[in-house]
Design a protein around this motif. Structure first.
Motif, PDB file in Angstrom:
ATOM      1  N   LEU A 143      32.875  32.209 -24.334  1.00  0.00           N
ATOM      2  CA  LEU A 143      33.039  31.360 -25.522  1.00  0.00           C
ATOM      3  C   LEU A 143      32.652  32.034 -26.840  1.00  0.00           C
ATOM      4  CD1 LEU A 143      32.033  27.874 -24.100  1.00  0.00           C
ATOM      5  CD2 LEU A 143      34.323  28.750 -24.617  1.00  0.00           C
ATOM      6  N   PRO A 144      31.524  32.739 -26.955  1.00  0.00           N
ATOM      7  CA  PRO A 144      31.217  33.382 -28.244  1.00  0.00           C
ATOM      8  C   PRO A 144      32.309  34.352 -28.699  1.00  0.00           C
ATOM      9  CG  PRO A 144      29.268  33.372 -26.847  1.00  0.00           C
ATOM     10  CD  PRO A 144      30.417  32.900 -26.001  1.00  0.00           C
ATOM     11  N   LEU A 145      32.831  35.159 -27.780  1.00  0.00           N
ATOM     12  CA  LEU A 145      33.901  36.092 -28.141  1.00  0.00           C
ATOM     13  C   LEU A 145      35.179  35.337 -28.500  1.00  0.00           C
ATOM     14  CD1 LEU A 145      34.958  38.950 -28.465  1.00  0.00           C
ATOM     15  CD2 LEU A 145      35.516  38.934 -26.032  1.00  0.00           C
ATOM     16  N   GLY A 183      38.269  32.761 -34.857  1.00  0.00           N
ATOM     17  CA  GLY A 183      37.727  32.415 -36.168  1.00  0.00           C
ATOM     18  C   GLY A 183      37.301  30.966 -36.258  1.00  0.00           C
ATOM     19  N   THR A 184      36.831  30.426 -35.187  1.00  0.00           N
ATOM     20  CA  THR A 184      36.377  29.035 -35.171  1.00  0.00           C
ATOM     21  C   THR A 184      34.874  28.985 -34.964  1.00  0.00           C
ATOM     22  OG1 THR A 184      36.696  28.849 -32.788  1.00  0.00           O
ATOM     23  CG2 THR A 184      38.559  28.241 -34.188  1.00  0.00           C
ATOM     24  N   GLU A 185      34.314  27.839 -35.223  1.00  0.00           N
ATOM     25  CA  GLU A 185      32.881  27.655 -34.999  1.00  0.00           C
ATOM     26  C   GLU A 185      32.661  27.039 -33.630  1.00  0.00           C
ATOM     27  OE1 GLU A 185      30.616  25.759 -38.084  1.00  0.00           O
ATOM     28  OE2 GLU A 185      31.992  26.514 -39.610  1.00  0.00           O
ATOM     29  N   ALA A 186      31.585  27.454 -33.000  1.00  0.00           N
ATOM     30  CA  ALA A 186      31.259  26.912 -31.676  1.00  0.00           C
ATOM     31  C   ALA A 186      30.831  25.457 -31.811  1.00  0.00           C
ATOM     32  CB  ALA A 186      30.156  27.725 -31.029  1.00  0.00           C
TER      33      ALA A 186
END
Length: 109
Positions: free
Chosen positions: A96-98, A104-107
């Motif tokens: 998910l972080p990658l 270009g989205t926020e978690a």
């Protein structure tokens, strides 16, 4: 379907060289073709495999002659080889972080 699945467009046979599970699936399918249908299937197989580079064909022949490694990825065991009975959520979440970085989205919390 074999040409579209493992033909030249999907890596020219390198996919089969590097993924013993896939090679095992193709080998199981091929050895399961009934004798009376094999003659009809042979031209399709020849067209597919003749598109591979000579080194790839030689390597595939050596892999098939050797057979699956004992306990390796091509080893036949109950269930689907290479897949656990339940998803590993920690491994799935690790991407998910990658993924957020690439998209270009926020978690989401």
């Amino acid at each position: 379907w074999i040409d579209g699945f493992v033909g030249g467009a999907s890596g020219g046979g390198l996919l089969l060289v590097h993924d013993e599970r896939l090679l095992g699936l193709v080998d199981d399918w091929l050895t399961g073709v009934p004798a009376e249908a094999f003659t009809d299937v042979l031209p399709l197989l020849r067209r597919t495999f003749s598109g591979y580079e000579p080194g790839v064909r030689r390597t595939l022949g050596e892999l098939v002659a050797r057979g699956p490694k004992a306990g390796g990825p091509g080893h036949t065991s109950p269930g689907v080889p290479g897949f656990a009975p339940t998803p590993d959520r920690d491994r799935a979440d690790a991407v998910l972080p990658l993924l957020h970085l690439v998209l270009g989205t926020e978690a989401l919390v």
